[in-house]
Write an enzyme that holds these catalytic residues in place. Structure first.
Site, short mmCIF file in Angstrom:
data_model
loop_
_atom_site.label_atom_id
_atom_site.label_comp_id
_atom_site.label_asym_id
_atom_site.label_seq_id
_atom_site.Cartn_x
_atom_site.Cartn_y
_atom_site.Cartn_z
N CYS A 180 0.86 -1.46 0.43
CA CYS A 180 -0.39 0.14 0.07
C CYS A 180 0.57 0.85 0.01
O CYS A 180 2.13 1.01 0.07
CB CYS A 180 -0.75 0.14 1.20
SG CYS A 180 -0.13 0.18 2.63
N THR A 181 0.12 2.95 0.41
CA THR A 181 1.18 3.47 0.02
C THR A 181 1.81 3.57 0.89
O THR A 181 3.16 3.91 0.86
CB THR A 181 0.10 4.86 -0.11
OG1 THR A 181 -0.90 5.04 -1.25
CG2 THR A 181 0.48 6.48 0.07
#
Length: 305
Positions: A180-181
């Site tokens: 994810c980010t």
């Protein structure tokens, strides 16, 4: 970037039990404002999550303030830079979760997947026995993701558990790699998947941002840009500001290529929202755009005077 206008953007989070999280809000907000720092920090019983921006000295001061709480003494953060302030004001919000999965029984402080460093990530996701999953929302995935990664096509993180239940099987998907980010969603996603019986769940330590910071572009398996939740919209390798901007109407990230579409009209619509705009909605949007342009013009006039 070393100019006087350079802003340090610090993305931070930590899962840790904070039963007194509500009492931390006002002192933290006051301290951030006194340092001239802007951004958003979320506080919950399960920990802290946020992105803030300011001068080098201001960011260091806020990190010192946060780490003065022994429970946050090892708080880590990811740093990037911008010449344009990415936030307009400082907010500290109280939440039930610092990243919303909707399953309060999932606790990353008790069970979490295996962290994989950016330097080891390529080898992992190139393993044919590993299922690579992007845990982010569909609009984030569309502007960039890792080579060969599956897109759950979720509209929010709350939908991720349903995706797992209906599309993955612990007996078939024995090795899973999540990303994810910045890493926070993977903490909860991996904890959830372990609770569902998946034996080997890995996740990218520091998230995409750390990978783009540390892995040279020529060795990278990342394709596209990485969406970020501030005025930069997206970043690329080396955490350089990307080429996307947000549609003023629907907030969807759009590229220069998207602007070529006949459905794009600055401030009014883009290819992702054009078909949903009735004449009434279009008229309201045109008025909203005119009002925004007036505000911008007035702000520039104040700066000059």
């Amino acid at each position: 970037m070393n100019s006087e206008n350079t802003q340090i953007v610090a993305a931070l989070y930590k899962f840790v039990k904070l039963p007194d999280f509500a009492q931390k809000r006002d002192p933290l907000l006051s301290y951030c404002q006194a340092q001239g720092v802007k951004g958003t920090i979320l506080l919950a019983q399960e920990g802290i999550n946020g992105t803030i921006a300011g001068s080098r000295q201001a960011i260091d001061s806020v990190l010192w303030f946060l780490r003065s709480d022994p429970r946050l003494a090892d708080l880590e953060y990811k740093e990037s830079y911008t010449e344009t302030p990415p936030f307009e004001r400082m907010k500290v919000r109280l939440k039930s979760e610092i990243v919303t999965l909707g399953l309060p029984e999932i606790d990353p402080t008790e069970k979490v997947g295996t962290y994989v460093s950016p330097q080891e990530w390529n080898d992992l996701i190139c393993d044919p026995e590993v299922t690579v999953i992007d845990t982010r929302n569909d609009y984030e995935v569309n502007i960039g993701t890792f080579q060969g990664a599956e897109n759950p096509q979720t509209g929010s993180f709350r939908e991720f558990p349903d995706y797992v239940v209906h599309n993955l099987d612990p007996t078939k998907h024995k090795k899973v790699a999540l990303f994810c980010t910045g890493g926070i969603r993977c903490e909860k996603a991996s904890s959830f998947m372990l609770a569902q019986g998946f034996a080997e769940v890995y996740h990218l330590k520091g998230g995409i941002l750390k990978y783009l910071e540390e892995v040279p572009a020529q060795e990278s398996l990342w394709q596209g840009e990485c969406f970020v939740f501030d005025e930069r919209v997206a970043v690329s390798h080396g955490l350089e500001e990307g080429s996307y901007e947000l549609c003023f109407c629907c907030g969807y990230p759009i590229s220069e290529e998207d602007k070529i579409s006949p459905k794009y009209e600055q401030g009014i619509s883009c290819a992702y929202c054009f078909d949903s705009l009735t004449e009434e909605k279009r008229a309201r949007q045109q008025e909203k755009w005119r009002h925004y342009q007036t505000q911008v013009a007035n702000s520039k006039n104040r700066d000059v005077s």
